[in-house]
Scaffold this motif. Structure first.
Motif, PDB file in Angstrom:
ATOM      1  N   GLU A  63     -15.749  27.496  -3.197  1.00 55.73           N
ATOM      2  CA  GLU A  63     -14.866  26.327  -3.294  1.00 55.73           C
ATOM      3  C   GLU A  63     -14.236  25.988  -1.944  1.00 55.73           C
ATOM      4  OE1 GLU A  63     -14.669  24.132  -5.771  1.00 55.73           O
ATOM      5  OE2 GLU A  63     -16.240  25.361  -6.626  1.00 55.73           O
ATOM      6  N   GLY A  64     -13.969  26.992  -1.147  1.00 53.43           N
ATOM      7  CA  GLY A  64     -13.444  26.753   0.196  1.00 53.43           C
ATOM      8  C   GLY A  64     -14.446  26.002   1.060  1.00 53.43           C
ATOM      9  N   TRP A  65     -15.716  26.421   0.988  1.00 54.46           N
ATOM     10  CA  TRP A  65     -16.764  25.735   1.748  1.00 54.46           C
ATOM     11  C   TRP A  65     -16.920  24.301   1.271  1.00 54.46           C
ATOM     12  CZ3 TRP A  65     -17.848  27.380   6.211  1.00 54.46           C
ATOM     13  CH2 TRP A  65     -17.974  28.729   6.498  1.00 54.46           C
ATOM     14  N   ARG A  66     -16.852  24.106  -0.055  1.00 55.20           N
ATOM     15  CA  ARG A  66     -16.982  22.757  -0.609  1.00 55.20           C
ATOM     16  C   ARG A  66     -15.828  21.871  -0.120  1.00 55.20           C
ATOM     17  NH1 ARG A  66     -18.284  21.324  -6.774  1.00 55.20           N
ATOM     18  NH2 ARG A  66     -19.064  23.428  -6.599  1.00 55.20           N
ATOM     19  N   LEU A  67     -14.626  22.405  -0.169  1.00 55.22           N
ATOM     20  CA  LEU A  67     -13.461  21.648   0.295  1.00 55.22           C
ATOM     21  C   LEU A  67     -13.568  21.340   1.785  1.00 55.22           C
ATOM     22  CD1 LEU A  67     -10.718  20.370  -0.211  1.00 55.22           C
ATOM     23  CD2 LEU A  67      -9.696  22.639   0.110  1.00 55.22           C
ATOM     24  N   LEU A  68     -14.026  22.303   2.560  1.00 54.16           N
ATOM     25  CA  LEU A  68     -14.181  22.074   3.995  1.00 54.16           C
ATOM     26  C   LEU A  68     -15.231  20.987   4.243  1.00 54.16           C
ATOM     27  CD1 LEU A  68     -13.373  22.840   6.856  1.00 54.16           C
ATOM     28  CD2 LEU A  68     -15.098  24.669   6.777  1.00 54.16           C
ATOM     29  N   GLY A  69     -16.322  21.035   3.509  1.00 52.87           N
ATOM     30  CA  GLY A  69     -17.349  20.005   3.645  1.00 52.87           C
ATOM     31  C   GLY A  69     -16.808  18.625   3.306  1.00 52.87           C
ATOM     32  N   ARG A  70     -16.052  18.543   2.230  1.00 50.64           N
ATOM     33  CA  ARG A  70     -15.466  17.258   1.836  1.00 50.64           C
ATOM     34  C   ARG A  70     -14.463  16.762   2.871  1.00 50.64           C
ATOM     35  NH1 ARG A  70     -14.381  18.569  -4.553  1.00 50.64           N
ATOM     36  NH2 ARG A  70     -16.546  18.280  -5.236  1.00 50.64           N
ATOM     37  N   THR A  71     -13.706  17.687   3.434  1.00 51.08           N
ATOM     38  CA  THR A  71     -12.729  17.313   4.458  1.00 51.08           C
ATOM     39  C   THR A  71     -13.431  16.773   5.693  1.00 51.08           C
ATOM     40  OG1 THR A  71     -11.206  18.996   3.622  1.00 51.08           O
ATOM     41  CG2 THR A  71     -10.776  18.136   5.831  1.00 51.08           C
ATOM     42  N   TYR A  72     -14.462  17.483   6.140  1.00 53.53           N
ATOM     43  CA  TYR A  72     -15.229  17.003   7.290  1.00 53.53           C
ATOM     44  C   TYR A  72     -15.870  15.648   6.996  1.00 53.53           C
ATOM     45  CZ  TYR A  72     -14.981  21.466   9.860  1.00 53.53           C
ATOM     46  OH  TYR A  72     -14.574  22.568  10.564  1.00 53.53           O
ATOM     47  N   ARG A  73     -16.355  15.463   5.780  1.00 57.32           N
ATOM     48  CA  ARG A  73     -16.954  14.175   5.420  1.00 57.32           C
ATOM     49  C   ARG A  73     -15.912  13.065   5.530  1.00 57.32           C
ATOM     50  NH1 ARG A  73     -18.060  10.147   2.445  1.00 57.32           N
ATOM     51  NH2 ARG A  73     -20.120   9.531   1.743  1.00 57.32           N
ATOM     52  N   GLU A 122     -15.514  11.926   8.838  1.00 59.67           N
ATOM     53  CA  GLU A 122     -16.783  11.423   9.364  1.00 59.67           C
ATOM     54  C   GLU A 122     -17.409  12.381  10.375  1.00 59.67           C
ATOM     55  OE1 GLU A 122     -16.414   7.328  10.556  1.00 59.67           O
ATOM     56  OE2 GLU A 122     -15.807   6.717   8.536  1.00 59.67           O
ATOM     57  N   ARG A 123     -17.159  13.662  10.168  1.00 56.08           N
ATOM     58  CA  ARG A 123     -17.802  14.719  10.953  1.00 56.08           C
ATOM     59  C   ARG A 123     -18.959  15.240  10.111  1.00 56.08           C
ATOM     60  NH1 ARG A 123     -13.067  18.645  13.023  1.00 56.08           N
ATOM     61  NH2 ARG A 123     -14.934  19.865  13.517  1.00 56.08           N
ATOM     62  N   PHE A 124     -20.011  14.417  10.040  1.00 57.86           N
ATOM     63  CA  PHE A 124     -21.075  14.643   9.083  1.00 57.86           C
ATOM     64  C   PHE A 124     -21.882  15.908   9.349  1.00 57.86           C
ATOM     65  CE2 PHE A 124     -20.591   9.888   8.998  1.00 57.86           C
ATOM     66  CZ  PHE A 124     -19.827   9.881   7.832  1.00 57.86           C
ATOM     67  N   ALA A 125     -22.124  16.245  10.595  1.00 54.08           N
ATOM     68  CA  ALA A 125     -22.865  17.475  10.894  1.00 54.08           C
ATOM     69  C   ALA A 125     -22.057  18.699  10.465  1.00 54.08           C
ATOM     70  CB  ALA A 125     -23.216  17.549  12.376  1.00 54.08           C
ATOM     71  N   ASP A 126     -20.752  18.669  10.689  1.00 57.36           N
ATOM     72  CA  ASP A 126     -19.889  19.774  10.252  1.00 57.36           C
ATOM     73  C   ASP A 126     -19.832  19.837   8.727  1.00 57.36           C
ATOM     74  OD1 ASP A 126     -19.253  20.623  12.856  1.00 57.36           O
ATOM     75  OD2 ASP A 126     -17.587  19.208  12.986  1.00 57.36           O
ATOM     76  N   ALA A 127     -19.775  18.669   8.084  1.00 53.45           N
ATOM     77  CA  ALA A 127     -19.776  18.614   6.616  1.00 53.45           C
ATOM     78  C   ALA A 127     -21.065  19.214   6.074  1.00 53.45           C
ATOM     79  CB  ALA A 127     -19.605  17.172   6.142  1.00 53.45           C
ATOM     80  N   ARG A 128     -22.190  18.853   6.686  1.00 52.57           N
ATOM     81  CA  ARG A 128     -23.493  19.398   6.274  1.00 52.57           C
ATOM     82  C   ARG A 128     -23.497  20.918   6.386  1.00 52.57           C
ATOM     83  NH1 ARG A 128     -27.154  18.154  10.709  1.00 52.57           N
ATOM     84  NH2 ARG A 128     -26.005  19.931  11.505  1.00 52.57           N
ATOM     85  N   ASP A 129     -23.002  21.423   7.494  1.00 49.88           N
ATOM     86  CA  ASP A 129     -23.011  22.871   7.714  1.00 49.88           C
ATOM     87  C   ASP A 129     -22.116  23.596   6.704  1.00 49.88           C
ATOM     88  OD1 ASP A 129     -24.699  22.300   9.828  1.00 49.88           O
ATOM     89  OD2 ASP A 129     -23.158  22.614  11.366  1.00 49.88           O
TER      90      ASP A 129
END
Length: 77
Positions: free
Chosen positions: A29-39, A42-49
């Motif tokens: 859930e932490g990774w999911r939240l971090l991905g959503r935050t990066y999205r 608009e830090r799409f590469a970080d969101a992808r990772d």
């Protein structure tokens, strides 16, 4: 000014969460939240990772797969 402050706050939250994820790498859930935050930032590469980390830990989750696929496309453009 309000939007800039919100983006700054979101960037700080992302940095804090990224630091936490280094200490608790199995927190899906932490990774999911971090991905959503990066999205949102608009830090799409970080969101992808970040979402790849969530997907690697829980590949059967269709929602994670969907979000991961979306940011993979956004990061590629």
């Amino acid at each position: 000014p309000g939007a800039e402050a919100n983006a700054h706050d979101l960037s700080l939250a992302a940095a804090q969460l990224a630091s936490r994820m280094a200490e608790t790498p199995d927190d899906v859930e932490g990774w999911r939240l971090l991905g959503r935050t990066y999205r949102s930032l608009e830090r799409f590469a970080d969101a992808r990772d970040a979402l790849k980390q969530a997907y690697d830990r829980q590949p059967q989750d269709a929602e994670i797969l969907s979000e991961y696929a979306e940011v993979m496309g956004l990061a590629a453009t």
